[in-house]
Design a protein around this motif. Sequence first.
Motif, PDB file in Angstrom:
ATOM      1  N   GLY A  13     100.356 -16.784 -26.851  1.00  0.00           N
ATOM      2  CA  GLY A  13      99.770 -17.514 -25.729  1.00  0.00           C
ATOM      3  C   GLY A  13      98.262 -17.479 -25.690  1.00  0.00           C
ATOM      4  N   ALA A  14      97.693 -16.296 -25.963  1.00  0.00           N
ATOM      5  CA  ALA A  14      96.250 -16.128 -25.831  1.00  0.00           C
ATOM      6  C   ALA A  14      95.475 -16.960 -26.859  1.00  0.00           C
ATOM      7  CB  ALA A  14      95.886 -14.659 -25.966  1.00  0.00           C
ATOM      8  N   ASP A  15      96.154 -17.371 -27.959  1.00  0.00           N
ATOM      9  CA  ASP A  15      95.458 -18.192 -28.950  1.00  0.00           C
ATOM     10  C   ASP A  15      95.255 -19.617 -28.453  1.00  0.00           C
ATOM     11  OD1 ASP A  15      95.454 -16.032 -30.570  1.00  0.00           O
ATOM     12  OD2 ASP A  15      97.194 -16.660 -31.763  1.00  0.00           O
ATOM     13  N   ILE A  16      96.094 -20.046 -27.529  1.00  0.00           N
ATOM     14  CA  ILE A  16      96.031 -21.429 -27.058  1.00  0.00           C
ATOM     15  C   ILE A  16      95.391 -21.501 -25.680  1.00  0.00           C
ATOM     16  CG2 ILE A  16      97.419 -23.418 -26.401  1.00  0.00           C
ATOM     17  CD1 ILE A  16      99.389 -22.671 -28.544  1.00  0.00           C
TER      18      ILE A  16
ATOM     19  N   VAL B 283     105.876 -17.829  -4.144  1.00  0.00           N
ATOM     20  CA  VAL B 283     105.105 -18.611  -5.109  1.00  0.00           C
ATOM     21  C   VAL B 283     104.171 -17.688  -5.898  1.00  0.00           C
ATOM     22  CG1 VAL B 283     103.416 -20.467  -5.355  1.00  0.00           C
ATOM     23  CG2 VAL B 283     105.273 -20.690  -3.733  1.00  0.00           C
ATOM     24  N   ASP B 284     103.599 -16.723  -5.193  1.00  0.00           N
ATOM     25  CA  ASP B 284     102.759 -15.713  -5.846  1.00  0.00           C
ATOM     26  C   ASP B 284     103.588 -14.912  -6.847  1.00  0.00           C
ATOM     27  OD1 ASP B 284     100.675 -13.973  -6.400  1.00  0.00           O
ATOM     28  OD2 ASP B 284     101.196 -12.630  -4.741  1.00  0.00           O
ATOM     29  N   LEU B 285     104.783 -14.529  -6.422  1.00  0.00           N
ATOM     30  CA  LEU B 285     105.661 -13.706  -7.259  1.00  0.00           C
ATOM     31  C   LEU B 285     106.018 -14.440  -8.559  1.00  0.00           C
ATOM     32  CD1 LEU B 285     108.502 -11.736  -5.551  1.00  0.00           C
ATOM     33  CD2 LEU B 285     108.734 -12.472  -7.874  1.00  0.00           C
ATOM     34  N   VAL B 286     106.286 -15.741  -8.443  1.00  0.00           N
ATOM     35  CA  VAL B 286     106.611 -16.513  -9.649  1.00  0.00           C
ATOM     36  C   VAL B 286     105.429 -16.487 -10.609  1.00  0.00           C
ATOM     37  CG1 VAL B 286     107.101 -18.829 -10.519  1.00  0.00           C
ATOM     38  CG2 VAL B 286     108.277 -17.997  -8.508  1.00  0.00           C
ATOM     39  N   TRP B 287     104.233 -16.642 -10.071  1.00  0.00           N
ATOM     40  CA  TRP B 287     103.057 -16.641 -10.936  1.00  0.00           C
ATOM     41  C   TRP B 287     102.875 -15.283 -11.608  1.00  0.00           C
ATOM     42  CZ3 TRP B 287     100.325 -20.081 -13.337  1.00  0.00           C
ATOM     43  CH2 TRP B 287      99.162 -19.677 -13.979  1.00  0.00           C
ATOM     44  N   ILE B 288     103.196 -14.218 -10.888  1.00  0.00           N
ATOM     45  CA  ILE B 288     103.070 -12.885 -11.468  1.00  0.00           C
ATOM     46  C   ILE B 288     103.906 -12.768 -12.742  1.00  0.00           C
ATOM     47  CG2 ILE B 288     103.806 -10.485 -11.070  1.00  0.00           C
ATOM     48  CD1 ILE B 288     102.648 -10.737  -8.267  1.00  0.00           C
TER      49      ILE B 288
ATOM     50  N   LEU C 281     103.466 -16.595 -20.239  1.00  0.00           N
ATOM     51  CA  LEU C 281     102.857 -17.729 -20.921  1.00  0.00           C
ATOM     52  C   LEU C 281     101.531 -17.387 -21.586  1.00  0.00           C
ATOM     53  CD1 LEU C 281     103.615 -20.518 -18.319  1.00  0.00           C
ATOM     54  CD2 LEU C 281     104.680 -20.216 -20.538  1.00  0.00           C
ATOM     55  N   TYR C 282     100.761 -16.472 -20.968  1.00  0.00           N
ATOM     56  CA  TYR C 282      99.403 -16.229 -21.475  1.00  0.00           C
ATOM     57  C   TYR C 282      99.332 -15.052 -22.439  1.00  0.00           C
ATOM     58  CZ  TYR C 282      97.380 -19.411 -18.009  1.00  0.00           C
ATOM     59  OH  TYR C 282      97.051 -20.506 -17.267  1.00  0.00           O
TER      60      TYR C 282
ATOM     61  N   THR D 291     105.460 -27.639 -18.119  1.00  0.00           N
ATOM     62  CA  THR D 291     106.534 -27.830 -17.142  1.00  0.00           C
ATOM     63  C   THR D 291     106.557 -26.688 -16.129  1.00  0.00           C
ATOM     64  OG1 THR D 291     107.796 -28.878 -18.896  1.00  0.00           O
ATOM     65  CG2 THR D 291     108.979 -28.330 -16.902  1.00  0.00           C
ATOM     66  N   LEU D 292     106.502 -25.451 -16.646  1.00  0.00           N
ATOM     67  CA  LEU D 292     106.563 -24.299 -15.736  1.00  0.00           C
ATOM     68  C   LEU D 292     105.359 -24.257 -14.800  1.00  0.00           C
ATOM     69  CD1 LEU D 292     107.924 -21.361 -17.921  1.00  0.00           C
ATOM     70  CD2 LEU D 292     108.791 -22.054 -15.701  1.00  0.00           C
ATOM     71  N   THR D 293     104.148 -24.386 -15.383  1.00  0.00           N
ATOM     72  CA  THR D 293     102.962 -24.289 -14.530  1.00  0.00           C
ATOM     73  C   THR D 293     102.838 -25.514 -13.631  1.00  0.00           C
ATOM     74  OG1 THR D 293     101.607 -25.216 -16.287  1.00  0.00           O
ATOM     75  CG2 THR D 293     101.661 -22.829 -16.118  1.00  0.00           C
TER      76      THR D 293
END
Lengths: 196, 115, 597
Positions: free
Chosen positions: A53-56, A182-187, A193-194, A134-136
């Motif tokens: 993830g971090a490469d992109i 919503v915060d929890l999903v991002w956590i 992803l990253y 899609t996810l983000t």
Amino acid sequence: MEIPYVVDERADTGLTNVKLGIWLFLASEVMLFGGLFSTYILLRINAIEWPFGADILSVPIGAFNTVVLILSSVTMVLCYAALKLDDFSGYKRYMGMTVGLAVLFLVVKSYEYYDKFSHGDVPAVSTYLAIYFTLTGLHALHIVGGVIVNGYFLGPGSKLWHANRQQFINRIEAAGLYWHFVDLVWIFLFPVLYLL
Amino acid sequence: MSESPEEVRDHIKLYWKIGIALLVLTVVTVAVSYIEFAVPMAILVALIIAGTKGSLVASYFMHLIGERKSIYWALLLTVFFFLVLIIIPILGHTDTYGVHKTMPNANAPAAEAHD
Amino acid sequence: MTTTEQAAHAEHGHEHAHAHEDLGFLQTYVFSVDHKVIGIQYAVTGLLFLLFGFGLMMVMRWQLAYPFQPIPIIGGLLGDTRAPGGIMLPEFYNQLGAMHGTIMVFLGVVPLAVGGFGNFVLPLQIGAPDMAFPKLNMASYWSFFLGGVVMLASFVVPGGAANSGWTSYAPLSVIATTGQTMWLVGMIFLITSSLLGSVNFIVTTVQLRAPGLSFFRLPFFVWAQLVTSFLLLLAFPPLEAAGVLQLMDRVAGTSFFMPSGLVVGDAALEISGGGSPLLWQHLFWFLAHPEVYVLILPAMGIVGEILANNTRKPIWGYRVLVASVIFLGFMSFVVWAHHMFMTGMGTTMSSFFQTTTMIISIPSVVILSAFLLSLYGGSIRYTVPMLFALAFLPMFAIGGLTGLPLGLAAPDIHLHDTYYVIGHFHYVVAPGTVLALLGGIYYWFPKATGRKMNDLLGRIHFWGSFVTINIVFFPMLIQGLSGMNRRMADGGLEYTMNQDVLVWNTVISWGAWGLALFQLPFIFNFFWSIKKGEEVGANPWNATTLEWSAPSPPPHGNFTTPPSVHRGPYEYNVPGVEADFVMQAEADGSQAEPAKA
């Protein structure tokens, strides 16, 4: 006849209607994101090569957005606590900060999207980018929903405070539960992803 | 529901502590990602940290600690089906007739070398 | 807190004044927040979609009975893109097939069974003034309506409606015409509607039960609806996710369900590849198997109510029934891959899913047995609703038993994708669920309108439908066992092995048209009885549950005095009590035994 348990809890369940309702809604949201996470895992174990993830993506930007969302969660729970202390101006201040942080998140996210699109990294390029967008994207739609709901309670919706305090607190609690989710999903989205 | 003002003020202090813990864990998860773990190890570490953060949010910000039993049951049911949804398709992937073949990915340059 | 309470009282008084205002036509009948109006809206819309979906099938049946002969009457109206010269194109046949399934399941039966009966009956049966979230209720109806409009509109876009089957398997659906995009958008509206509705049902059931109405005093119908709502709540979101992914595949050119190296029409597709077509099937059936129980459970609930009322004795094994329904709902989440035995899934997975499938048949059999035992020793009244409920029992039994060979991996290899599958699931849904739902309409019609439906027309409707519907579906089992494939626009004409069973195609088609004919008495009866039916009081069937304590039709807010409950749901002919039945809301004789478990 009025609909009961809008304001007060039902004795045997200990719940108000709105609280049970929002938790059930969140349960369905868990299954929605569950379907997408299942997709992510299956695509990843299916793939011959899966990018790091971090490469992109830009980890600092992602981490910054994580901090923004966590802070907005803190201000959200503080505005709920302010209401319990009968501190309406405190509520307005913290709710304003929550909405502001959410908008900041969306601005940063749009910049990230713009950056990707301008380099030709569109969803069609690879399954990694496809699931990333899609996810983000779906998560960002949830943020937009939260901004609309919280903005309503900051503006016209806050009139209810003067008419029926407990009902207003109930509503803010429900809005808060949604926002923390919503915060929890991002956590989970951020490391998946990253960082992996 | 009707806590005294002192209790609410105690909660506010707790909320700040949880917030700070979440920020620290964010820094930790980013820092750890720079360590070159093997992929399974990296996934495990990242998910443990994310799980910790998630349970902090759910327990304190969403007040799941001290919530009613009926909510617990509804969520337990959801968690069970969530796991079914995640695990069974993966099991299905590993259990297929014959040798599982994946066609080369069009944008994977190393695909030929892999075979 | 006192200030808050005072404020609350002020608010209550304020709202109370509002309730008595005249709301005007639009707010009373169109954008109503009253659960009864919304329930009737759902039911009528659902019935219209059932009729439309049935209409699609009648056109298909012409093609199957008389392949590539001009369709009479409507053939000329279909246009050159569908049926040039009145002769149906295979592409149009595929559209009809896909849309028949979609409309019947998502726009017909579910809205009628859950949206219609659930909305109208459930709050009344638990003694609630309305649903917990009336505005959300209205939103879910209009979301459903919008989804229906999108689905219908897809017939007129270039390339026509979705044509990849109601299952929309990728990659076929991803490369299909525009209609498929409309299908996905329509589905997202329908799913949203179901989600909002299910949250509403669960909260209403848990929170708004009348005083004294504990969970084990709930009528069986309420239990069925409660479990159904949980299925909708937790199984629909993964399909919503899958729908979003397929939409991305179609619109943004991603490859979630598209494998690498896909060649379409001699040309390699320009996609990144790396996706998994099986993933769609997993996500689709994760919903669609629980969906089967969404179709059947409300029907079982209705049958339970009608049986208890017309046998004049308590349902046999109330607690066992409740436990079975809960277990059924739970198990329905872990059987989905029995639809996928032929996808190359390994033996371990097949064994797992055929085991869970066999296990899930146990509660179904328990429910059916309990219903049959309820008949034993009852003084049965053969009313029209009772006829439908009685017909449900053997029809559902045939549907269930024919499912067993399909649930086992080995016989499924022979039967997969044949007419046997169609016969099996139609026996569950059409002669099973739909007959039960029609019975439910006859049963609760007096509550909704204050008038009974005509008895003679009802009996003609029942016997005609019962005979013809079996002429339609039983031959399909025969055709399927001989190996005739489904989804063929010529009805299997070209295959030697089908020649012996082709004659049934004509029989089935005439059966279907006959079935349509026998719906005419129902349609006439329905509208005629609203105005001219025999007027009845609050409790025309001498029933016990709470909805019969409210006036017929119930006013806004339902009950004239808030009801409280003193006993179980089915106290018919209780030993030591003079009356034939004791209503749940009746206070005296509280020393009478609770409903037999």
